[in-house]
Design an enzyme around this catalytic site. Structure first.
Site, PDB file in Angstrom:
ATOM      1  N   HIS A  87     -28.434 -13.288 -55.141  1.00 23.03           N
ATOM      2  CA  HIS A  87     -29.036 -13.493 -56.462  1.00 23.03           C
ATOM      3  C   HIS A  87     -29.945 -12.317 -56.767  1.00 23.03           C
ATOM      4  O   HIS A  87     -30.746 -11.894 -55.932  1.00 23.03           O
ATOM      5  CB  HIS A  87     -29.855 -14.782 -56.518  1.00 23.03           C
ATOM      6  CG  HIS A  87     -30.523 -14.978 -57.850  1.00 23.03           C
ATOM      7  ND1 HIS A  87     -29.874 -15.486 -58.949  1.00 23.03           N
ATOM      8  CD2 HIS A  87     -31.783 -14.663 -58.272  1.00 23.03           C
ATOM      9  CE1 HIS A  87     -30.697 -15.507 -59.985  1.00 23.03           C
ATOM     10  NE2 HIS A  87     -31.857 -15.012 -59.605  1.00 23.03           N
ATOM     11  N   ASP A 167     -33.622 -28.240 -63.968  1.00 26.41           N
ATOM     12  CA  ASP A 167     -33.994 -26.840 -64.159  1.00 26.41           C
ATOM     13  C   ASP A 167     -33.506 -26.329 -65.506  1.00 26.41           C
ATOM     14  O   ASP A 167     -34.226 -25.619 -66.216  1.00 26.41           O
ATOM     15  CB  ASP A 167     -33.420 -25.980 -63.038  1.00 26.41           C
ATOM     16  CG  ASP A 167     -33.586 -24.503 -63.347  1.00 26.41           C
ATOM     17  OD1 ASP A 167     -34.741 -24.055 -63.406  1.00 26.41           O
ATOM     18  OD2 ASP A 167     -32.579 -23.815 -63.571  1.00 26.41           O
ATOM     19  N   ARG A 174     -39.530 -23.681 -71.035  1.00 32.31           N
ATOM     20  CA  ARG A 174     -40.410 -22.575 -70.647  1.00 32.31           C
ATOM     21  C   ARG A 174     -40.184 -21.361 -71.536  1.00 32.31           C
ATOM     22  O   ARG A 174     -41.122 -20.623 -71.855  1.00 32.31           O
ATOM     23  CB  ARG A 174     -40.162 -22.198 -69.182  1.00 32.31           C
ATOM     24  CG  ARG A 174     -40.680 -23.209 -68.183  1.00 32.31           C
ATOM     25  CD  ARG A 174     -40.111 -22.949 -66.786  1.00 32.31           C
ATOM     26  NE  ARG A 174     -40.322 -21.579 -66.382  1.00 32.31           N
ATOM     27  CZ  ARG A 174     -39.498 -20.891 -65.593  1.00 32.31           C
ATOM     28  NH1 ARG A 174     -38.382 -21.443 -65.162  1.00 32.31           N
ATOM     29  NH2 ARG A 174     -39.778 -19.651 -65.249  1.00 32.31           N
ATOM     30  N   SER A 189     -36.923 -22.538 -60.013  1.00 30.28           N
ATOM     31  CA  SER A 189     -35.762 -22.467 -60.894  1.00 30.28           C
ATOM     32  C   SER A 189     -34.587 -21.802 -60.188  1.00 30.28           C
ATOM     33  O   SER A 189     -33.468 -22.343 -60.137  1.00 30.28           O
ATOM     34  CB  SER A 189     -36.117 -21.705 -62.168  1.00 30.28           C
ATOM     35  OG  SER A 189     -34.982 -21.507 -62.981  1.00 30.28           O
ATOM     36  N   LYS A 193     -31.086 -24.029 -57.955  1.00 30.99           N
ATOM     37  CA  LYS A 193     -29.655 -23.836 -58.233  1.00 30.99           C
ATOM     38  C   LYS A 193     -28.929 -23.284 -57.018  1.00 30.99           C
ATOM     39  O   LYS A 193     -27.815 -23.708 -56.697  1.00 30.99           O
ATOM     40  CB  LYS A 193     -29.475 -22.914 -59.435  1.00 30.99           C
ATOM     41  CG  LYS A 193     -29.976 -23.493 -60.758  1.00 30.99           C
ATOM     42  CD  LYS A 193     -29.552 -22.655 -61.933  1.00 30.99           C
ATOM     43  CE  LYS A 193     -30.263 -21.321 -62.012  1.00 30.99           C
ATOM     44  NZ  LYS A 193     -31.676 -21.424 -62.434  1.00 30.99           N
TER      45      LYS A 193
END
Length: 434
Positions: A87, A167, A174, A189, A193
């Site tokens: 990620h 989320d 947000r 967040s 995931k």
């Protein structure tokens, strides 16, 4: 009608006043918001309290776990291969997932890369790949598992709506309440995931600098440490690389042009920084998968990684040989003087590409795949007066003035410098482990 065990106002007040929210109350808050019992206004107030007061490590762990529990958990335990994911916190010109996933898969490791779309100045991996004719992001779980367990080994696709729905709901809130850049909220967040996805190992590319989400190095480091701890606590082998995003990554910013650059890297070429980071992340992913001695550079140079790319694109309906879209209009900016490029800020170039149509302001906006920026020089490069510095591409030349406006003051040439001066520092600054 059942009686709720907690009151949202009490939970908000506890965090507003700087206290730690007890685990049962925090889990209830997430669940009640997902169910619709806690209102958007109350959750916005709670998010602002977290933004201002922060959270202890154990609170972040509970918040992350509660968001995971709001939906389904995937499991890759049935695969015949080890799984490892990556990620990135995102940056300008960050197309690394495209060459990285097939490169790692070429070593027999499954890479389930569930990716997203861009919003604002950072591009989305799915948007880039959709520049390839026929390629599709939406896969069923059965298609995904078959692609991972078969000869392809890599999947880049959209995450299902069942993963961490809390989320998704909280992130949208947000985004419109000024609470995006909070380390507890960012970390929970991302990691909710990724943990729900079920991968066995995870490498995080946490960026800092002008073109990054976290511009401050110390904050990027804190975010990396927090996310690595969350992954480790959940039984996912997790590490992070802190990487410099002060200057755009590579020589392309956009969608179709970033695909072209990724293919160049897979062919053994491409810009040095894109190749360097692709290799560094691949080595980190393969080490977590038990292959620390893998010859990653060799897999790029031999064409092995390219074979994996072509198989991955074709498996998802794309034509790896198809021509990519090219914009109708181009505007070239040339060097006003000779010298050495001394400055090329990431964020303004990301905004300029966005204004050209390469990104979206709202989730429902279309992306123009042909739009973007091609860089012809970067800091440390010698330039001569009149040579192209960068080319803006768009479908409509009316987009050029606002894009050029974003670039005012974003680049400079030092007429007195020697070649090599102003070259950026190391791309990978630090490795964070559990």
């Amino acid at each position: 009608m059942s009686v709720e065990p907690f009151d949202a106002v009490d939970v908000i007040r506890a965090k507003r006043d700087g206290g730690a929210v007890p685990e049962p109350a925090l889990r209830w808050m997430v669940d009640a918001y997902t169910r619709g019992y806690v209102s958007d206004a109350q959750m916005a107030s709670f998010a602002m309290a977290i933004y201002q007061r922060g959270m202890a490590r154990d609170e972040i762990r509970v918040l992350t776990d509660a968001m995971i529990d709001s939906g389904e958990r995937m499991s890759f335990a049935g695969l015949s291969k080890q799984t490892v994911d990556k990620h990135s916190t995102g940056g300008v010109g960050d197309k690394i997932t495209l060459p990285l996933a097939p490169l790692v898969a070429s070593f027999g490791v499954a890479v389930p890369q569930l990716s997203g779309r861009g919003l604002g100045h950072t591009g989305g991996t799915l948007d880039k790949l959709e520049a390839i004719p026929g390629w599709r992001a939406a896969l069923s779980n059965e298609e995904m598992f078959a692609q991972l367990d078969g000869d392809v080994g890599a999947v880049i696709c959209a995450a299902g709506s069942g993963l961490a729905p809390a989320d998704k709901k909280l992130y949208a809130l947000r985004d419109v309440t000024g609470t995006v850049d909070s380390i507890p909220l960012i970390a929970s967040s991302i990691m909710s995931k990724k943990i729900a996805e079920g991968t066995g190992a995870l490498v995080l590319d946490v960026k800092f600098g002008s073109g990054a989400f976290m511009q401050d190095y110390a904050m990027a480091r804190e975010l990396a440490e927090t996310m690595v701890a969350l992954g480790t606590d959940s039984g996912v082998k997790t590490s992070a690389l802190l990487t410099d995003m002060n200057v755009p990554l590579g020589l392309t910013i956009g969608n179709a042009n970033e695909v072209r650059e990724s293919v160049d890297v897979l062919a053994g070429g491409g810009p040095a920084d894109v190749r360097e980071l692709t290799i560094a992340l691949a080595q980190e992913m393969l080490a977590l998968a038990g292959l620390p001695e893998a010859d990653v550079a060799g897999a790029l140079d031999s064409g092995r990684a390219m074979d994996s790319w072509r198989a991955m694109i074709a498996a998802q309906g794309g034509d790896p040989d198809a021509a990519l879209p090219v914009a109708r209009e181009a505007h070239v900016v040339t060097a006003p003087v000779s010298g050495v490029m001394s400055k090329l800020e990431g964020l303004p170039f990301g905004i300029a590409a966005w204004r050209l149509g390469a990104g979206r302001a709202r989730a429902e906006d279309p992306v123009i795949h042909s739009a973007g920026i091609d860089l012809h020089a970067k800091p440390g490069d010698a330039v001569v007066a009149g040579q192209p510095l960068f080319t803006l591409s768009a479908e409509d030349d009316a987009r050029f003035p606002r894009a050029l406006e974003a670039l005012e003051g974003a680049w400079e040439i030092d007429a007195d410098a020697s070649p090599g001066a102003h070259a950026p520092g190391p791309l990978v600054r630090e490795r964070i482990t559990g």
